[in-house]
Every structure is written in C-alpha cells, then in structure tokens.
Design a protein around this motif. Structure first.
Motif, mmCIF file in Angstrom:
data_model
loop_
_atom_site.group_PDB
_atom_site.id
_atom_site.type_symbol
_atom_site.label_atom_id
_atom_site.label_comp_id
_atom_site.label_asym_id
_atom_site.label_seq_id
_atom_site.Cartn_x
_atom_site.Cartn_y
_atom_site.Cartn_z
ATOM 1 N N PHE A 137 28.215 44.656 41.954
ATOM 2 C CA PHE A 137 29.641 44.694 41.647
ATOM 3 C C PHE A 137 30.309 45.781 42.474
ATOM 4 C CE2 PHE A 137 27.129 46.681 38.286
ATOM 5 C CZ PHE A 137 27.572 47.999 38.318
ATOM 6 N N HIS A 138 31.611 45.608 42.682
ATOM 7 C CA HIS A 138 32.351 46.517 43.558
ATOM 8 C C HIS A 138 33.750 46.717 42.987
ATOM 9 C CE1 HIS A 138 33.908 48.524 47.024
ATOM 10 N NE2 HIS A 138 34.629 47.505 47.437
ATOM 11 N N PHE A 139 34.115 47.963 42.758
ATOM 12 C CA PHE A 139 35.407 48.334 42.183
ATOM 13 C C PHE A 139 36.372 48.675 43.323
ATOM 14 C CE2 PHE A 139 37.875 51.857 39.914
ATOM 15 C CZ PHE A 139 38.700 50.965 39.245
ATOM 16 N N PHE A 140 37.543 48.037 43.347
ATOM 17 C CA PHE A 140 38.480 48.237 44.444
ATOM 18 C C PHE A 140 39.882 47.813 44.009
ATOM 19 C CE2 PHE A 140 37.459 43.835 44.478
ATOM 20 C CZ PHE A 140 38.431 43.143 45.193
ATOM 21 N N THR A 141 40.859 48.046 44.867
ATOM 22 C CA THR A 141 42.215 47.555 44.643
ATOM 23 C C THR A 141 42.443 46.372 45.568
ATOM 24 O OG1 THR A 141 43.044 49.744 44.022
ATOM 25 C CG2 THR A 141 44.673 48.107 44.693
ATOM 26 N N GLU A 142 42.707 45.199 44.996
ATOM 27 C CA GLU A 142 42.877 43.996 45.809
ATOM 28 C C GLU A 142 44.166 44.096 46.614
ATOM 29 O OE1 GLU A 142 43.735 40.451 47.483
ATOM 30 O OE2 GLU A 142 44.965 41.055 45.751
ATOM 31 N N ALA A 143 44.076 43.848 47.920
ATOM 32 C CA ALA A 143 45.170 44.154 48.844
ATOM 33 C C ALA A 143 46.429 43.331 48.594
ATOM 34 C CB ALA A 143 44.690 43.958 50.284
ATOM 35 N N GLY A 144 46.288 42.065 48.251
ATOM 36 C CA GLY A 144 47.468 41.227 48.090
ATOM 37 C C GLY A 144 48.212 41.470 46.799
ATOM 38 N N SER A 145 47.489 41.550 45.701
ATOM 39 C CA SER A 145 48.110 41.706 44.386
ATOM 40 C C SER A 145 48.367 43.156 44.020
ATOM 41 C CB SER A 145 47.221 41.070 43.315
ATOM 42 O OG SER A 145 45.972 41.761 43.238
ATOM 43 N N GLY A 146 47.659 44.087 44.676
ATOM 44 C CA GLY A 146 47.766 45.494 44.307
ATOM 45 C C GLY A 146 47.105 45.827 42.990
ATOM 46 N N GLN A 147 46.279 44.922 42.477
ATOM 47 C CA GLN A 147 45.642 45.106 41.175
ATOM 48 C C GLN A 147 44.291 45.816 41.311
ATOM 49 O OE1 GLN A 147 46.589 44.137 37.970
ATOM 50 N NE2 GLN A 147 48.593 43.579 38.765
ATOM 51 N N ASP A 148 44.034 46.786 40.409
ATOM 52 C CA ASP A 148 42.679 47.305 40.288
ATOM 53 C C ASP A 148 41.779 46.152 39.864
ATOM 54 O OD1 ASP A 148 43.434 49.881 40.942
ATOM 55 O OD2 ASP A 148 43.788 50.460 38.862
ATOM 56 N N SER A 149 40.647 45.997 40.558
ATOM 57 C CA SER A 149 39.822 44.803 40.390
ATOM 58 C C SER A 149 38.354 45.157 40.507
ATOM 59 C CB SER A 149 40.177 43.767 41.482
ATOM 60 O OG SER A 149 41.562 43.505 41.546
ATOM 61 N N VAL A 150 37.505 44.243 40.037
ATOM 62 C CA VAL A 150 36.071 44.358 40.265
ATOM 63 C C VAL A 150 35.561 42.987 40.706
ATOM 64 C CG1 VAL A 150 35.485 43.947 37.824
ATOM 65 C CG2 VAL A 150 33.840 45.063 39.332
ATOM 66 N N LEU A 151 34.838 42.978 41.806
ATOM 67 C CA LEU A 151 34.186 41.765 42.299
ATOM 68 C C LEU A 151 32.720 41.863 41.915
ATOM 69 C CD1 LEU A 151 34.643 39.176 44.056
ATOM 70 C CD2 LEU A 151 33.768 40.524 45.993
ATOM 71 N N TYR A 152 32.166 40.793 41.351
ATOM 72 C CA TYR A 152 30.779 40.827 40.919
ATOM 73 C C TYR A 152 30.123 39.483 41.149
ATOM 74 C CZ TYR A 152 32.785 38.907 36.546
ATOM 75 O OH TYR A 152 33.469 38.158 35.607
ATOM 76 N N ARG A 153 28.808 39.472 41.055
ATOM 77 C CA ARG A 153 28.042 38.264 41.360
ATOM 78 C C ARG A 153 27.935 37.397 40.105
ATOM 79 N NH1 ARG A 153 25.944 39.294 46.353
ATOM 80 N NH2 ARG A 153 25.571 41.506 46.857
#
Length: 280
Positions: free
Chosen positions: A177-193
C-alpha cells in the motif's frame, strides 16, 4: 576448449551490510556476496546498496530472520524484504527476489522511468516506507491487541502523484500500500493491492471522476474514509485485524494511515497540517 567462467559479482558498487541479533559471524560476508551476485543481470548501474539482516529474539516467530535490501539503481530506489527461518535462507530469498526485479520489473517499466525520476528525488527519505511495515510476504507478529502501542509516528507531507506514479513507487519499494495525495482530485488517498485489477484506491472523499489521467487499472472504493480520532482508529484496528486502516484524522482534517508493523505494534502516518483549501 576454453572454459566459460561465471562473471564475478560487481566489486565497485558500495555495499553497506548491517547484521542484528544472534547470527553467525559469516552472515555479513555471505549477504554481501549474494547481493552482489543479484546485480549481474541488470543493465542498469547499481550505484549503492544496503542490506540488513535481523534475527528477532521472539521464539514464537516461525520466520524470525528478516533480510531487507535498498538499492540505488541509476537514481531509482529499489527495495525488497523477505523473512525465513534461518539467515542463509533469508539472504538467498532476498537474492532471488532482487534478481527477478532487476531482470524483469525494471526492464518492463524502463520506458516510464525517465519521466518519473525527474519528479522524485531518489535520495529523499520517504518516511512512512522505512522501518518494519507489514507486507503480504511477512505477516506481523500476532501481538495481543491490549499490548500494542503506536511505536512509530511520522508526520509527513504525502507526495502529490498520479495513480501511475503511485503504483510504480509501490512496486519499486515492494510494498502492498502507498499513502499519497492524488494529483487530479487533490484527495489524500491510499493505493493498495486488491480487486480484479490488482489495485484499489481509497480516498478521503472518493472522486473517481476527478482522477488525473492514468494507465494503470484500478478500482475505486465508494466508501469515504471514516472520521476518527487516533484512539478510535486504534480501537477499530484492534477489532478489524487488517494490514492498515485509512481514516480521516479529525484533529487535522486530513487522511491518515494506521498500519501493523512486523513486531505487532502500530505505525501511524499523518500529514502535518490541515486538508487542502483549509485554514489552521
């Protein structure tokens, strides 16, 4: 007839070896040799390498030895981590994983590498990714919930990234998993498998229509992040028993990530300030 000789491991790459715990004296030498052997099949120069082999003293752990490697591969940060019952098994598994990644994964993603390396400083410490975070290959120690503490808390500013960059960073670092701010929406997000595509995205306020252009296949959770205090997040995590809990930190009004460490305790990732567009 001339004899075909196996190429020698690259001796010019600086390799730093750390050995912790009750391990045999030759483990450091063996780890360095096997790490250098993993470099042989990559076309990219390995500028620096660090390997750490740790034996945990807890007798309840079936795989008490953890081997971790961090490589600077021509400016690209590559990480791998494994566990095994013995040090040599762990080092051999680490060699195999690194060799596969250097031979296949880097070659496959080389086309997008140059675009990404200009946006990410390979020498910058990505705070939440270091240490003993959980991964699918090394489950955390089953410490009773009442004995768990938050032993690592890192306030960071999550990088603003596209989904493609987030997936690439997650793969480079061998995390789930990876915690980041999604560039288009500006939302704090987490990408995971997870999910049918292999990647799933959770956001503070799901905004699938606002995501920046991306090529990686991803499903988006429709569930907003629950607004919790840190204490409430710990309580929920204890009952949930998942690798991590992504939530809206009520104190900061930002996304936050509580995760299981390998030692059975928790780590906590929180951005340092209020959410986008908000005032202190």
């Amino acid at each position: 007839m001339s004899e075909t000789r196996k190429p020698e491991p690259r001796a010019t790459t600086p390799v730093q070896v750390q050995v912790r715990g009750a391990l045999a004296p030759d483990v450091a030498e063996y780890a360095e040799r096997r790490l250098r052997e993993a470099f042989l099949d990559t076309h990219f120069p390995v500028l620096h390498a660090r390997v750490r082999v740790t034996r945990h003293a807890d007798p309840a752990r079936p795989r008490p030895v953890v081997a971790q490697a961090n490589l600077d591969v021509d400016g690209r940060f590559v990480r791998a981590q494994v566990s095994a019952p013995t040090a040599r098994e762990a080092v051999d598994l680490l060699h195999d994983r690194l060799r596969h990644r250097l031979r296949h994964d880097l070659q496959r993603t080389a086309g997008n590498w140059e675009d990404r390396r200009g946006r990410h400083d390979a020498g910058t410490e990505h705070e939440w990714r270091h240490g003993d975070e959980p991964g699918r290959r090394l489950p955390w120690f089953p410490r009773p919930a009442e004995e768990r503490d938050i032993v690592r808390h890192k306030p960071i500013t999550p990088a603003q990234s596209s989904l493609d960059d987030a997936a690439a960073a997650m793969n480079d670092l061998d995390y789930d998993f990876h915690f980041f701010t999604e560039a288009g929406s500006g939302q704090d997000s987490v990408l995971y498998r997870a999910g049918p595509t292999g990647y799933r995205l959770a956001q503070v306020q799901p905004s699938p229509e606002a995501l920046a252009s991306h090529s990686v296949g991803v499903t988006v959770s429709e569930q907003p992040a629950a607004a919790l205090s840190t204490a409430e997040a710990v309580t929920r995590m204890a009952a949930w028993e998942q690798p991590f809990l992504f939530f809206l930190d009520r104190e900061r009004d930002r996304g936050a990530l509580l995760y299981h460490r390998y030692d059975g305790h928790y780590g906590l990732i929180t951005p340092p300030g209020p959410g986008p567009g908000r005032q202190e």
